[in-house]
Motif scaffolding. Structure first.
Motif, PDB file in Angstrom:
ATOM      1  N   THR A  10      44.123  33.352  37.532  1.00  0.00           N
ATOM      2  CA  THR A  10      43.575  33.129  38.874  1.00  0.00           C
ATOM      3  C   THR A  10      44.403  33.862  39.915  1.00  0.00           C
ATOM      4  O   THR A  10      43.863  34.472  40.852  1.00  0.00           O
ATOM      5  CB  THR A  10      43.551  31.627  39.205  1.00  0.00           C
ATOM      6  N   LEU A  11      45.723  33.803  39.769  1.00  0.00           N
ATOM      7  CA  LEU A  11      46.604  34.509  40.700  1.00  0.00           C
ATOM      8  C   LEU A  11      46.285  35.999  40.726  1.00  0.00           C
ATOM      9  O   LEU A  11      46.205  36.619  41.793  1.00  0.00           O
ATOM     10  CB  LEU A  11      48.066  34.300  40.300  1.00  0.00           C
ATOM     11  N   VAL A  12      46.103  36.571  39.551  1.00  0.00           N
ATOM     12  CA  VAL A  12      45.807  38.009  39.471  1.00  0.00           C
ATOM     13  C   VAL A  12      44.512  38.328  40.208  1.00  0.00           C
ATOM     14  O   VAL A  12      44.440  39.263  41.021  1.00  0.00           O
ATOM     15  CB  VAL A  12      45.708  38.454  37.994  1.00  0.00           C
ATOM     16  N   VAL A  13      43.478  37.530  39.950  1.00  0.00           N
ATOM     17  CA  VAL A  13      42.161  37.804  40.536  1.00  0.00           C
ATOM     18  C   VAL A  13      42.178  37.629  42.055  1.00  0.00           C
ATOM     19  O   VAL A  13      41.702  38.496  42.797  1.00  0.00           O
ATOM     20  CB  VAL A  13      41.086  36.889  39.902  1.00  0.00           C
ATOM     21  N   VAL A  14      42.740  36.505  42.543  1.00  0.00           N
ATOM     22  CA  VAL A  14      42.673  36.252  43.985  1.00  0.00           C
ATOM     23  C   VAL A  14      43.519  37.258  44.764  1.00  0.00           C
ATOM     24  O   VAL A  14      43.158  37.652  45.886  1.00  0.00           O
ATOM     25  CB  VAL A  14      43.101  34.809  44.335  1.00  0.00           C
TER      26      VAL A  14
ATOM     27  N   LEU B  38      43.976  40.393  43.931  1.00  0.00           N
ATOM     28  CA  LEU B  38      43.203  41.639  43.960  1.00  0.00           C
ATOM     29  C   LEU B  38      42.029  41.535  44.937  1.00  0.00           C
ATOM     30  O   LEU B  38      41.745  42.473  45.689  1.00  0.00           O
ATOM     31  CB  LEU B  38      42.690  41.974  42.559  1.00  0.00           C
ATOM     32  N   VAL B  39      41.352  40.392  44.938  1.00  0.00           N
ATOM     33  CA  VAL B  39      40.241  40.208  45.874  1.00  0.00           C
ATOM     34  C   VAL B  39      40.757  40.234  47.314  1.00  0.00           C
ATOM     35  O   VAL B  39      40.112  40.780  48.216  1.00  0.00           O
ATOM     36  CB  VAL B  39      39.502  38.884  45.595  1.00  0.00           C
TER      37      VAL B  39
ATOM     38  N   VAL C 171      39.277  42.430  50.523  1.00  0.00           N
ATOM     39  CA  VAL C 171      38.859  41.831  51.793  1.00  0.00           C
ATOM     40  C   VAL C 171      39.698  42.373  52.946  1.00  0.00           C
ATOM     41  O   VAL C 171      39.189  42.610  54.047  1.00  0.00           O
ATOM     42  CB  VAL C 171      38.965  40.294  51.723  1.00  0.00           C
ATOM     43  N   SER C 172      40.989  42.592  52.700  1.00  0.00           N
ATOM     44  CA  SER C 172      41.875  43.108  53.753  1.00  0.00           C
ATOM     45  C   SER C 172      41.356  44.413  54.328  1.00  0.00           C
ATOM     46  O   SER C 172      41.461  44.661  55.534  1.00  0.00           O
ATOM     47  CB  SER C 172      43.283  43.341  53.192  1.00  0.00           C
ATOM     48  N   SER C 173      40.798  45.245  53.467  1.00  0.00           N
ATOM     49  CA  SER C 173      40.322  46.555  53.918  1.00  0.00           C
ATOM     50  C   SER C 173      39.125  46.447  54.853  1.00  0.00           C
ATOM     51  O   SER C 173      38.778  47.412  55.536  1.00  0.00           O
ATOM     52  CB  SER C 173      39.955  47.425  52.709  1.00  0.00           C
ATOM     53  N   GLN C 174      38.492  45.252  54.911  1.00  0.00           N
ATOM     54  CA  GLN C 174      37.321  45.065  55.766  1.00  0.00           C
ATOM     55  C   GLN C 174      37.664  44.394  57.094  1.00  0.00           C
ATOM     56  O   GLN C 174      36.803  44.249  57.954  1.00  0.00           O
ATOM     57  CB  GLN C 174      36.271  44.211  55.035  1.00  0.00           C
TER      58      GLN C 174
END
Length: 677
Positions: A428-432, A434-435, A439-442
């Protein structure tokens, strides 16, 4: 590329090495579920202090505070500093999260109301909001500061970049002439066009050499490395180290900034009088009037109960005194450094006003760092900023990891072993993380995201507060509050901008004129010309639609006639009070949870945490047999309100917290008075 020296890179590299080593050291502590998610519930007062300080004192707070003070004067400090009034309350609130003896905040909905669906929904909603708002917000701020530290030399600018900077400089010159009343009539059309381009974010006063994606990837890999290895224990170890860097980065700009402004005397003279008013009028530079501060505080009070880190941090304490001491002392530390952040915002006003004003106020911290700090100090600032945000993101990521593993993954695999839950938590740590990068780029505007972050969890916060103190709260009431608030605060505000019929509705694209003659949107985040080159082109709304103001207008409030501070206060009052009212009313007309469940919950909440796991287990066994054994501590025995009498520790801790609160507010007043004298 300019900005960083070899010595700076050496310091930054050293920081990353230390963080990875700390993560490796904590691997043994993370072999079990309780060890990975809660550090074995054995962290004492010192680690609790650093966990709370690091979790609350993010670089995003430093940047947003300095940015808002730069835009609105010292009264802008209150958007975060108003939380100081919560500190005495934390003395009572954090023991709740330790006494409840659960792993995640979502568990409370199942334990208190018997609703697995609510627990799963809270977990899913909090995971999404934590990734999309809190973690992505931290990434954005880290990049904003870093991008201002690493800039392109002027000779390497592209033609488009050169034009953007030139147009911004021309805008500042024309704004200065306009304020003085010296702008030629034939130049007003050009000024209007440049203002429209500025509203679109097309102008800049510098060009960064740092690309967002490589930065986000390296930054995220570092965070992931140490928390995936060591879990909450690694987070606690790292917080102790990073806490020192947070203090360093919070004060390092002040001596150089004061010197650049010409010393203390010159600093005060270069600041406009309105910038030194602790409470703004709401009509001029500042939106933060007394009403605004009260509204923001009310929303913050509600939201504070639903922050996912409450449970993971408080439950990792070895006892409830460590939990309450760490929460109060750690957040007091945050209030102190907030004053230094605001002071940096005042320095920025002195340095970057008039034709020297910055195109993006969010770049204040990075620009000051680049221009005022030399080799070595710049690297220390960079490391401090990264450390500050990493500590906050790590704590949030651990909370999200626990929510997914315990409340979602285990729902699909009820027989999952402890080892399975730890593995699920790590993935979960890896996925969140990366997500969060995606989102940061938006995201783009720090202040806008900050306002959204301050209200997104208010309905759950109101529900949790009432669940802790009122026996009548029902499942239906919580669902009603969540649905109603989501519609007003999230769904409609964020989707309205995609419907042309709404973004071009004349009653919603209203703009009023501020004290400097600039157009200010009322209902939308921004209102711009569809063609910035054509002053007569139609207006259109962009960004968030403030549905709260639409509601107030519908019930007869003259929203356009309010000051900017009044409109901001109105938004926060609606966001804070609506879910609270919905829960109270709906609970009175819907079915209550079983009496036995409610009795067991409040019996547990009155049972102090034992000094050892064995003593605590024995105390809880006695409470399970007789959940009413502590009812003599209730203020009103037959009431559905669960208020209890204070003991000696409650009273002394509360009074000391109040004294320290007043002392820190007094320190802020002294700082402002010293500058203005």
């Amino acid at each position: 590329m300019s900005g960083l020296h070899f010595l700076d890179f050496l310091i930054i590299g050293g920081y990353f090495v230390v963080i990875i080593v700390l993560g490796k050291m904590a691997v043994k502590e993370a072999s079990t579920g309780e060890g990975f998610f809660l550090a074995g519930r054995k962290l004492g007062k010192v680690y609790q202090f650093f966990l709370n300080f690091g979790n609350s004192a993010a670089a995003s707070d430093a940047v947003s505070t300095a940015s808002i003070v730069y835009q609105q004067g010292i009264s802008g400090i209150w958007i975060g500093f108003q939380m100081i009034f919560l500190n005495p309350y934390y003395w009572f609130m954090y023991p709740w999260y330790r006494r409840v003896r659960l792993t995640t905040t979502a568990d409370i909905f199942k334990d208190r109301l018997g609703s697995t669906r609510l627990a799963v929904f809270y977990a899913a909603f909090t995971i999404v909001s934590a990734v999309a708002v809190t973690m992505a917000f931290g990434n954005l701020v880290s990049y904003k500061i870093s991008s201002a530290l690493v800039t392109k030399s002027e000779e390497s600018w592209t033609p488009a970049e050169r034009q953007s900077v030139a147009d911004y400089r021309e805008l500042r010159q024309m704004e200065t002439l306009s304020v003085k009343g010296e702008l030629p009539e034939e130049s007003r059309g050009k000024l209007s066009v440049l203002r429209e381009r500025q509203a679109r974010g097309e102008l800049s006063n510098f060009v960064t050499a740092l690309k967002p994606w490589p930065f986000y990837i390296i930054y995220t890999l570092t965070i992931g490395a140490y928390i995936v290895m060591g879990g909450m224990a690694a987070t606690a170890f790292a917080e102790a180290f990073q806490g020192i860097l947070i203090v360093v980065f919070s004060v390092i700009l002040i001596p150089a900034g004061v010197a650049a402004a010409g010393g203390w005397d010159q600093l005060g003279q270069r600041l406009p009088a309105e910038a030194l008013q602790l409470f703004g009028s709401g009509a001029g530079l500042s939106q933060f009037t007394g009403w605004t501060i009260a509204a923001v505080f009310l929303a913050t009070l509600m939201q504070a109960h639903a922050m996912p880190g409450n449970m993971s941090i408080a439950s990792s304490a070895k006892n409830e005194f460590a939990a309450r001491f760490g929460a109060v002392s750690g957040t007091f530390g945050k209030r102190l450094v907030t004053i230094t952040w605001a002071f940096c915002g005042l320095i920025a006003i002195a340095l970057y006003s008039g034709t020297d004003a910055l195109a993006d106020a969010d770049m204040v911290w990075g620009t000051m760092s680049r221009q005022l700090l030399g080799p070595g100090l710049l690297g220390l600032m960079f490391a401090g900023v990264i450390a500050s945000n990493m500590s906050t993101i790590a704590a949030k990521a651990m909370s999200v990891s626990a929510l997914f593993a315990h409340n979602i993954y285990r729902g699909f695999r009820p027989n999952a072993s402890d080892k399975d839950l730890v593995r699920a938590g790590r993935w979960t740590l890896v996925v969140v993380l990366l997500v969060g990068v995606v989102v940061s780029s938006q995201l783009s505007n720090v202040y806008t995201v900050l306002q959204f972050a301050m209200t997104i969890n208010v309905p759950f916060g109101a529900a949790l507060l009432l669940m802790f103190i009122w026996r009548r709260v029902t499942v239906a009431a919580v669902w009603t509050a969540v649905a109603g608030s989501a519609l007003i605060n999230i769904i409609f505000p964020m989707t309205a901008q995609h419907f042309s019929g709404i973004t071009t509705e004349p009653s919603l694209i209203v703009r009023v004129v501020d004290t400097e003659g600039r157009p200010v949107p009322v209902y939308f985040e921004s209102v711009v010309r569809s063609n910035p080159e054509d002053h007569d082109s139609p207006l259109e709304g962009r960004g968030r639609l403030h549905t709260e103001l639409v509601l107030l207008n519908a019930v007869g409030v003259d929203v356009q006639g309010l000051s900017s501070g009044g409109r901001l206060a109105g938004r926060f009052f609606v966001d804070a009070l609506l879910p609270f009212a919905l829960i109270l009313v709906t609970s009175l007309i819907t079915r209550n949870p079983s009496r036995e469940r409610v009795d067991q919950f409040f019996g547990k909440m009155k049972t102090p945490v034992g000094d050892t796991p064995e003593l605590d287990a024995a105390a809880m066994l006695a409470t399970e047999r007789d959940p009413h054994r502590f009812d003599d501590r209730k203020l009103w025995r037959k009431s559905s309100w669960e208020f209890t009498r204070w003991d000696r520790v409650d009273t002394i801790g509360f009074l000391v917290s109040c004294v320290i609160t007043l002392g820190i507010i007094g320190l802020l007043w002294v700082v402002v008075h010293t500058v203005s004298a």
